[in-house]
Design a protein around this motif. Structure first.
Motif, short mmCIF file in Angstrom:
data_model
loop_
_atom_site.label_atom_id
_atom_site.label_comp_id
_atom_site.label_asym_id
_atom_site.label_seq_id
_atom_site.Cartn_x
_atom_site.Cartn_y
_atom_site.Cartn_z
N THR A 33 4.87 15.32 -5.91
CA THR A 33 5.28 16.76 -6.05
C THR A 33 5.05 17.69 -4.86
OG1 THR A 33 4.49 17.14 -8.12
CG2 THR A 33 4.87 19.86 -6.36
N THR A 34 6.48 17.97 -3.65
CA THR A 34 5.97 18.70 -2.27
C THR A 34 5.01 20.21 -2.57
OG1 THR A 34 7.91 18.52 -2.06
CG2 THR A 34 7.12 20.27 -0.90
N VAL A 35 4.85 19.94 -1.60
CA VAL A 35 2.99 21.47 -2.28
C VAL A 35 3.91 22.65 -1.06
CG1 VAL A 35 1.25 22.22 -0.71
CG2 VAL A 35 0.95 19.67 -2.00
N GLY A 36 4.07 22.70 0.14
CA GLY A 36 4.42 23.49 0.80
C GLY A 36 6.01 23.67 1.23
N ASP A 37 6.59 24.88 2.01
CA ASP A 37 7.78 24.97 2.86
C ASP A 37 7.69 23.86 3.82
OD1 ASP A 37 8.41 26.38 5.41
OD2 ASP A 37 9.69 27.05 4.01
N ASP A 38 9.24 23.30 3.91
CA ASP A 38 9.05 21.82 4.94
C ASP A 38 9.25 22.85 6.36
OD1 ASP A 38 9.93 19.33 4.76
OD2 ASP A 38 11.24 20.04 5.83
N GLN A 39 9.43 23.56 6.81
CA GLN A 39 10.42 23.88 7.80
C GLN A 39 8.83 24.73 8.90
OE1 GLN A 39 12.00 27.81 8.41
NE2 GLN A 39 11.92 27.84 10.74
N THR A 40 7.80 25.16 7.91
CA THR A 40 6.19 25.19 8.52
C THR A 40 5.47 23.45 8.26
OG1 THR A 40 5.66 27.13 7.03
CG2 THR A 40 4.10 26.22 8.19
N PHE A 41 5.78 23.08 7.06
CA PHE A 41 5.25 21.30 7.60
C PHE A 41 5.83 20.73 8.66
CE2 PHE A 41 5.91 17.01 7.02
CZ PHE A 41 3.96 16.84 7.13
N GLN A 42 7.28 20.78 8.51
CA GLN A 42 7.60 20.03 10.09
C GLN A 42 7.13 20.87 11.19
OE1 GLN A 42 9.12 17.58 9.93
NE2 GLN A 42 9.51 17.73 7.94
N ALA A 43 6.79 22.35 11.30
CA ALA A 43 6.37 23.14 12.81
C ALA A 43 4.65 21.80 12.76
CB ALA A 43 6.10 23.97 12.71
N ILE A 44 3.97 22.63 12.31
CA ILE A 44 2.78 22.20 12.21
C ILE A 44 2.52 20.52 12.32
CG2 ILE A 44 -0.18 21.91 11.10
CD1 ILE A 44 1.64 24.23 10.07
N ASN A 45 2.95 19.69 11.66
CA ASN A 45 2.82 18.31 11.66
C ASN A 45 3.39 17.54 12.75
OD1 ASN A 45 4.07 15.64 10.84
ND2 ASN A 45 2.53 15.58 9.82
N GLY A 46 4.30 18.17 13.57
CA GLY A 46 5.56 18.12 14.59
C GLY A 46 4.81 17.93 16.07
N GLU A 47 3.17 18.74 15.73
CA GLU A 47 2.29 18.69 16.94
C GLU A 47 1.12 17.71 16.57
OE1 GLU A 47 1.05 22.68 17.35
OE2 GLU A 47 2.99 23.29 17.28
N ASN A 48 0.49 17.61 15.69
CA ASN A 48 -0.57 16.11 15.31
C ASN A 48 0.13 16.01 13.91
OD1 ASN A 48 -2.11 15.46 14.01
ND2 ASN A 48 -3.92 16.90 14.54
N LYS A 49 0.17 15.26 13.74
CA LYS A 49 0.88 14.07 12.40
C LYS A 49 0.31 13.54 11.53
CE LYS A 49 4.78 13.17 14.57
NZ LYS A 49 5.58 13.85 13.59
N MET A 50 -1.29 14.35 11.98
CA MET A 50 -1.82 14.78 10.65
C MET A 50 -2.92 15.84 9.87
SD MET A 50 -4.72 11.81 11.72
CE MET A 50 -5.71 11.37 10.33
#
Length: 89
Positions: A33-50
């Motif tokens: 199940t997807t948890v949050g907004d994908d755009q927000t996730f991509q922005a944060i995960n793009g800076e730190n993959k963890m």
């Protein structure tokens, strides 16, 4: 068993399976199940993959509360997403 991964934008559910050797867990998740907004996730995960994904969850009956600093608040999934026997306490 429900598993979160801070480096992914979902949580996974694994179901117990009985075998001749006792109780084992499925190797492949029974549901994700997807948890949050994908755009927000991509922005944060793009800076730190963890980072960016869920950090914690709590199960009560057939409700799941998911928490993450990236979410403005935790939220509760109250739909019957999973068969009750899949959540083992």
């Amino acid at each position: 068993m429900i598993v979160t991964n801070a480096g992914r934008n979902f949580f996974s559910v694994y179901e117990p399976r009985r075998s001749h050797f006792g109780l084992n867990w499925s190797q492949v998740s029974a549901a994700q199940t997807t948890v949050g907004d994908d755009q927000t996730f991509q922005a944060i995960n793009g800076e730190n993959k963890m980072e960016g994904g869920p950090k914690d969850l709590t199960v009560h009956g057939n409700m799941i509360a998911v928490c993450s600093p990236e979410l403005e608040s935790s939220f509760i999934l109250s739909r019957k997403l999973y068969h009750p026997t899949m959540i083992v306490g």
